[in-house]
Design an enzyme around this catalytic site. Sequence first.
Site, PDB file in Angstrom:
ATOM      1  N   SER A 205       0.929  -1.263   0.165  1.00  0.00           N
ATOM      2  CA  SER A 205      -0.155  -0.089  -0.454  1.00  0.00           C
ATOM      3  C   SER A 205       0.840   1.140   0.112  1.00  0.00           C
ATOM      4  O   SER A 205       0.300   2.764  -0.253  1.00  0.00           O
ATOM      5  CB  SER A 205      -0.863   0.335   1.372  1.00  0.00           C
TER       6      SER A 205
ATOM      7  N   ASN B 157      -1.661  -1.665  13.890  1.00  0.00           N
ATOM      8  CA  ASN B 157      -3.256  -1.419  13.720  1.00  0.00           C
ATOM      9  C   ASN B 157      -3.656  -0.205  14.923  1.00  0.00           C
ATOM     10  O   ASN B 157      -3.614   0.478  13.781  1.00  0.00           O
ATOM     11  CB  ASN B 157      -3.526  -2.880  14.172  1.00  0.00           C
TER      12      ASN B 157
ATOM     13  N   HIS C 213     -40.024  23.990 -10.273  1.00  0.00           N
ATOM     14  CA  HIS C 213     -40.893  22.243 -10.720  1.00  0.00           C
ATOM     15  C   HIS C 213     -40.192  23.114 -11.952  1.00  0.00           C
ATOM     16  O   HIS C 213     -40.705  22.701 -13.595  1.00  0.00           O
ATOM     17  CB  HIS C 213     -41.531  22.053 -11.773  1.00  0.00           C
TER      18      HIS C 213
ATOM     19  N   SER D 170     -14.857  24.036 -29.607  1.00  0.00           N
ATOM     20  CA  SER D 170     -15.394  22.402 -29.886  1.00  0.00           C
ATOM     21  C   SER D 170     -14.557  22.061 -30.939  1.00  0.00           C
ATOM     22  O   SER D 170     -13.575  23.419 -31.956  1.00  0.00           O
ATOM     23  CB  SER D 170     -17.195  22.651 -30.134  1.00  0.00           C
TER      24      SER D 170
ATOM     25  N   LYS E 232     -18.537  27.256 -30.646  1.00  0.00           N
ATOM     26  CA  LYS E 232     -18.918  26.573 -29.042  1.00  0.00           C
ATOM     27  C   LYS E 232     -18.555  27.372 -28.405  1.00  0.00           C
ATOM     28  O   LYS E 232     -17.205  27.531 -27.957  1.00  0.00           O
ATOM     29  CB  LYS E 232     -19.551  25.473 -29.350  1.00  0.00           C
TER      30      LYS E 232
ATOM     31  N   ASN F  81     -18.369  25.594 -24.362  1.00  0.00           N
ATOM     32  CA  ASN F  81     -19.377  25.160 -23.303  1.00  0.00           C
ATOM     33  C   ASN F  81     -18.782  25.520 -21.895  1.00  0.00           C
ATOM     34  O   ASN F  81     -17.711  25.334 -21.561  1.00  0.00           O
ATOM     35  CB  ASN F  81     -18.344  23.374 -23.831  1.00  0.00           C
TER      36      ASN F  81
ATOM     37  N   GLU G  63     -19.492  21.006 -15.880  1.00  0.00           N
ATOM     38  CA  GLU G  63     -20.254  19.978 -16.050  1.00  0.00           C
ATOM     39  C   GLU G  63     -19.109  19.018 -15.408  1.00  0.00           C
ATOM     40  O   GLU G  63     -19.236  18.227 -14.286  1.00  0.00           O
ATOM     41  CB  GLU G  63     -19.336  19.491 -17.767  1.00  0.00           C
TER      42      GLU G  63
ATOM     43  N   TYR H  55      -9.127  -4.953  13.412  1.00  0.00           N
ATOM     44  CA  TYR H  55      -8.496  -4.820  12.260  1.00  0.00           C
ATOM     45  C   TYR H  55      -8.411  -6.540  11.022  1.00  0.00           C
ATOM     46  O   TYR H  55      -8.026  -7.028  11.518  1.00  0.00           O
ATOM     47  CB  TYR H  55      -6.823  -5.474  12.139  1.00  0.00           C
TER      48      TYR H  55
ATOM     49  N   GLN I 288      -7.338  -2.093   4.484  1.00  0.00           N
ATOM     50  CA  GLN I 288      -6.287  -0.952   3.837  1.00  0.00           C
ATOM     51  C   GLN I 288      -6.791  -0.125   2.185  1.00  0.00           C
ATOM     52  O   GLN I 288      -6.204   0.518   2.073  1.00  0.00           O
ATOM     53  CB  GLN I 288      -4.842  -1.990   3.196  1.00  0.00           C
TER      54      GLN I 288
HETATM   55  N1  ARG Z   1      -0.745  -0.855   5.865  1.00  0.00           N
HETATM   56  C1  ARG Z   1      -2.144  -0.992   7.113  1.00  0.00           C
HETATM   57  C2  ARG Z   1      -3.043  -0.309   6.739  1.00  0.00           C
HETATM   58  O1  ARG Z   1      -2.965   0.271   5.638  1.00  0.00           O
HETATM   59  C3  ARG Z   1      -1.194  -1.163   8.052  1.00  0.00           C
HETATM   60  C4  ARG Z   1      -1.664  -2.862   8.683  1.00  0.00           C
HETATM   61  C5  ARG Z   1      -1.116  -3.514   8.667  1.00  0.00           C
HETATM   62  N2  ARG Z   1      -1.581  -4.712   9.822  1.00  0.00           N
HETATM   63  C6  ARG Z   1      -1.478  -5.343   9.498  1.00  0.00           C
HETATM   64  N3  ARG Z   1      -1.551  -6.256  10.447  1.00  0.00           N
HETATM   65  N4  ARG Z   1      -1.824  -5.646   8.868  1.00  0.00           N
HETATM   66  O2  ARG Z   1      -3.911  -0.774   6.926  1.00  0.00           O
END
Ligand code: ARG
Length: 467
Positions: free
Chosen positions: A24, A111, A157, A278, A284, A286, A291, A318, A323
């Site tokens: 991540s 966690n 309306h 356009s 045009k 726009n 939008e 957790y 994640q």
């Molecule tokens: N990368 C994890 C998250 O974003 C961090 C926590 C991970 N904890 C674990 N026990 N795998 O949630």
Amino acid sequence: MNKKLWSGRFQKAADAAMEDFQSSIFVDCRMAREDILGSIAHAHMLGRQGIISPTDADQIEEGLRSILTDYENGTLVLNKSAEDIHMNVEQILTERIGKAGKRLHTGRSRNDQVALDLRLYMMSAIGLTIGNIHNLQAALLKRVHEHIHTVMPGFTHMQKAQPITVAHYLMAYFEMFRRDVERLTDCKKRTDSMPLGAGALAGSTYPLDRSLVCRQLGFSSLARNSIDAVSDRDFCIEFASCASILMMHLSRFCEELIIFSSDEFRYIEMDDAYSTGSSIMPQKKNPDTAELVRGKTGRVYGDLFNLLTMMKGLPLAYNKDMQEDKEAVFDALDTVNDCLTIFTSMFSTLRFLTDRMFESAGCGFTNATDVADYLVRKGVPFRTAHETVGKLVLACLEEGKAIADLSLFELKAVSPFFEEDVFDCISLIACVEGRSLSGGPAPVAVLSHIEESEQWLKEQTSGDVSQ
Ligand code: ARG
């Protein structure tokens, strides 16, 4: 391949694709600063409590500060196979200071660490979002003064209903954004809860001083249950929900500006800088900015649904599913702030075509209610007056006239209660000025709403609400 910080019980390296899949770092690297500051507070507390030696605590803090400096200078090199920002920082720390670095994670789990980092990040992100709403509200207030007397038709309306003013119309959006500020401020209160000390889920056997960490990081309260502290992502869902409502407001505003800028209305003209042309039709211009803001609303709703769905089946505490929270909540955050910023610039530069709005308010019988109210003031029961004016409208439609175009003679033919003063009572200006109840479109009412709003915004921006 790097050795994992958790490799002790493993006999085999992780599959490379699995490693990519579960990493991540590409999204949580945004929380580097929060992670490092959280670790500094944790290490400082470990040293104060005698859980690690003061020398180790000092070394850790110094090492973490050097990592923070590199991060802020853009020179910190992160390692994708170290999973996430928490593992990265710990690994880099140990590379830099050696053995002491291995003591940092004492009495802590990723966690409670990730919960801490995300809360810290979101607290300032909420402040930033509130600040951007304030900027938009200031832009609204800047323009309303010149339009207190600018008459435009109000719609229900999508049919012309009663005359209002541009200032009255814009102040309706001011109120919507004021509620957005209040909602986000409330959301921030629940984000402001310090989870460290919750450990993996069951707290810790070390004599951690949670209050010290809490104070050092600027939280105002401690999470009250260790299981909840690591399981809870309500604060992300609340943010995405506040962001969704805010986007819905922006989207409605955009929708109206798009309609109002069409040739059929011509109530406003967008500045060239916020419009596009356009590739085929040379004529045009726009309203793409509006939008796109309207379009991006769906994306933020998607983020909210993503989070709600991701959380709905999770057992405490957790689970790795969680994640996924960061991609969704950061997308909502970035989208809403980009939209607020660009919308504010677009709004500040658009032109109100006031003559055209006045002319448009003059046709479509926007004064019909006022004609009925005139008859009521002359003693006619409202339901009878309504019926009479309805017939009058029908007759005018056949002749292609407005009520004000009729002569007193023609009016009297429909009701003997009409007198010479009727024409003054049903002019657009009179219709607007007559609606002087608080909250109404009369200049006097709108002005007092504007003054109250200016005061509110001043208090908001002079305090630390948006910090
Ligand atoms: N990368 C994890 C998250 O974003 C961090 C926590 C991970 N904890 C674990 N026990 N795998 O949630």
